[in-house]
Design an enzyme around this catalytic site. Structure first.
Site, mmCIF file in Angstrom:
data_model
loop_
_atom_site.group_PDB
_atom_site.id
_atom_site.type_symbol
_atom_site.label_atom_id
_atom_site.label_comp_id
_atom_site.label_asym_id
_atom_site.label_seq_id
_atom_site.Cartn_x
_atom_site.Cartn_y
_atom_site.Cartn_z
ATOM 1 C CG HIS A 76 -0.209 0.072 2.399
ATOM 2 N ND1 HIS A 76 0.520 1.051 2.978
ATOM 3 C CD2 HIS A 76 0.172 -1.057 3.213
ATOM 4 C CE1 HIS A 76 1.149 0.696 4.284
ATOM 5 N NE2 HIS A 76 1.072 -0.597 4.399
ATOM 6 N N GLY A 77 0.241 2.419 -0.283
ATOM 7 C CA GLY A 77 0.911 3.710 -0.390
ATOM 8 C C GLY A 77 1.159 4.394 0.999
#
Ligand SMILES: *[C@@H]1O[C@H](CO)[C@@H](O)[C@H](O)[C@H]1NC(C)=O
Ligand SMILES: *[C@@H]1O[C@H](CO)[C@@H](O)[C@H](O)[C@H]1NC(C)=O
Length: 458
Positions: A76-77
């Site tokens: 994920h970011g």
């Protein structure tokens, strides 16, 4: 290097996002471990977040090859801190406001009078706007690198599969990635998201009893980390930070030193600002703190304990089954193979899989006592698992048969023991034969002795 030009509207839209100029970046930005920004690992992205280096694909120039499948395992970011760190941030800022010496330096006055601890507990680990951009930009770059696989048509016809961890930050990430694929196709249709949740694949670590009991909940398993935390290098950092803040050293616990370091990282990765907290650390302090976080990941998620890698067996088998299927010879009447499989998870998903594949395994394990000899280590979490980290398996169809190449964070990485950048797929399979024929999640995770029947959970 090829810098790809995009349609004007998209450039405008994305131009807004490239906030800070390189000059604003703290000098310690490349040492934040798992809290490092992706662009601080790939600095060319600081100039142009959509630049793509087409030379990273390296099938042998003597053979005609074309990519037929991409499996991407993506973290994920950028995200908000978790509750634990939010509480530490509040404790730290309270301490510095009330007990630190009045600042003679500008940055200390800023911390004491202007800076606000704006983090609230409900933010707990959620993806931030910058994190959506991380995934959106990655999707745009990958669709430039693999135009035939991540084509608008393949996405529209739902030929590309998406699997995500059930955590909110991963689901938001997979949606942002899909936005990126669609924007490149300039599709004006309302967004349609399509993914499967699968924690057995993406959060295997919490389901592996041998791992949870033997490592995660076992203090002695992380002994090296604890020793380092109270060892001479960390004590020296703590002393220097306390001095810079004008605090008695005993008031500044190791947790709070870490919180200050993380604060610098969060302000950068969430808001693109150069926080006054960053001035507390010089480069050598940052390297010590980075080492502490590498030690933790090494002993908790990687080569430190074999079970960590083995817990990722379900994901390992999933990836190779997908590659097998995509590389199988087919008649012209057969359905075309799945062009791409996008899997979104966590640093805790990527690290065990990378370890199982035998990557980033240095000769000497990092310990509490060998910091000085570890400067050249390949196990650097800042480089391996920043936000939006990705492991790409690219299957090529070549004259001599299928070939497989690995990219980590869009740079080529070789399979251990194999010479080519893109070896024949059958040679990769031979190198991992022992895992392909074994690596049984239940046997590894539930112990070898028990004659347990098949567990319906997997
Ligand atoms: C592009 O990738 C190749 C292969 O990894 C590398 O040698 C080269 O330095 C890269 N170019 C840039 C500008 O990053
Ligand atoms: C905890 O870790 C130590 C060191 O790795 C190991 O020897 C021990 O067996 C582990 N304990 C359990 C309950 O697995």
């Amino acid at each position: 290097m090829l810098s790809v030009l995009l349609p004007g509207a998209l450039c405008l839209l994305l131009g807004r996002l490239s906030g800070s100029s390189p000059a604003d970046i703290p000098h310690i930005a490349a040492y934040f471990g798992t809290k490092t920004r992706y662009e601080d690992v790939n600095p060319r992205l600081l100039q142009d977040v959509l630049s793509v280096n087409m030379s990273v694909l390296m099938p042998p120039p003597t053979e005609r090859c074309s990519p037929v499948h991409l499996t991407a395992v993506i973290r994920h970011g950028s995200r908000y801190p978790t509750v634990k760190n939010i509480r530490r941030i509040h404790r730290l800022s309270e301490l510095v406001r009330t007990e630190a010496a009045r600042g003679s330096e500008g940055w200390l006055r800023d911390i004491q009078s202007r800076w606000e601890a704006w983090y609230t507990e409900d933010m707990d680990g959620q993806l931030v706007m910058k994190g959506r951009e991380d995934l959106l930009h990655l999707a745009v770059r990958l669709s430039v690198l693999f135009p035939s696989l991540l084509s608008e048509e393949n996405v529209r016809k739902r030929m590309v599969s998406f699997i995500s961890s059930s955590k909110h930050r991963c689901v938001s990430s997979v949606e942002a990635f899909q936005d990126g694929l669609r924007r490149r196709g300039r599709h004006d249709a309302p967004p349609e998201y399509d993914h499967q949740l699968d924690d057995e694949l993406m959060r295997f670590f919490e389901r592996c009893r041998g791992y949870v009991e033997g490592v995660e909940n076992n203090r002695t398993a992380l002994m090296e980390v604890e020793k380092f935390q109270h060892g001479e290098e960390m004590e020296a950092v703590r002393r220097r930070i306390a001095e810079r803040l004008g605090l008695p050293q005993h008031r500044l616990t190791p947790d709070l030193v870490e919180a200050a370091f993380f604060l610098c990282s969060y302000e950068l990765s969430i808001r693109s600002v150069h926080s006054p907290w960053c001035f507390l650390f010089d480069e050598s302090d940052a390297k010590v703190l980075e080492y502490q976080s590498d030690l933790k990941q090494y002993w908790k998620r990687s080569h430190g304990h074999v079970i960590s890698g083995l817990s990722s067996c379900p994901l390992f088998h999933h990836v190779f089954r997908t590659l097998d299927k995509a590389g199988r010879p087919r008649r012209s009447t057969d359905a075309s193979p799945e062009p791409a499989s996008i899997l979104v998870g966590h640093a805790e998903t990527l690290l065990p899989l990378l370890s199982l594949l035998g990557l980033y395994k240095d000769q000497t394990p990092p310990t509490a006592s060998n910091y000085q000899s570890q400067h050249g280590r390949t196990f650097r979490t800042s480089r391996i698992v920043p936000y939006a980290a990705n492991l790409l398996f690219i299957l090529f169809d070549c004259q001599r048969g299928p070939r497989l190449q690995l990219l980590v964070n869009e740079s080529p990485v070789r399979f251990p023991g194999l010479q080519d950048d893109a070896p024949l797929y059958r040679d990769v399979r031979a190198a991992y034969r022992h895992l392909l024929d074994g690596c049984d999640f239940h046997r590894e995770c539930e112990g070898r002795s028990g004659g347990r029947g098949p567990n319906t959970e997997l």
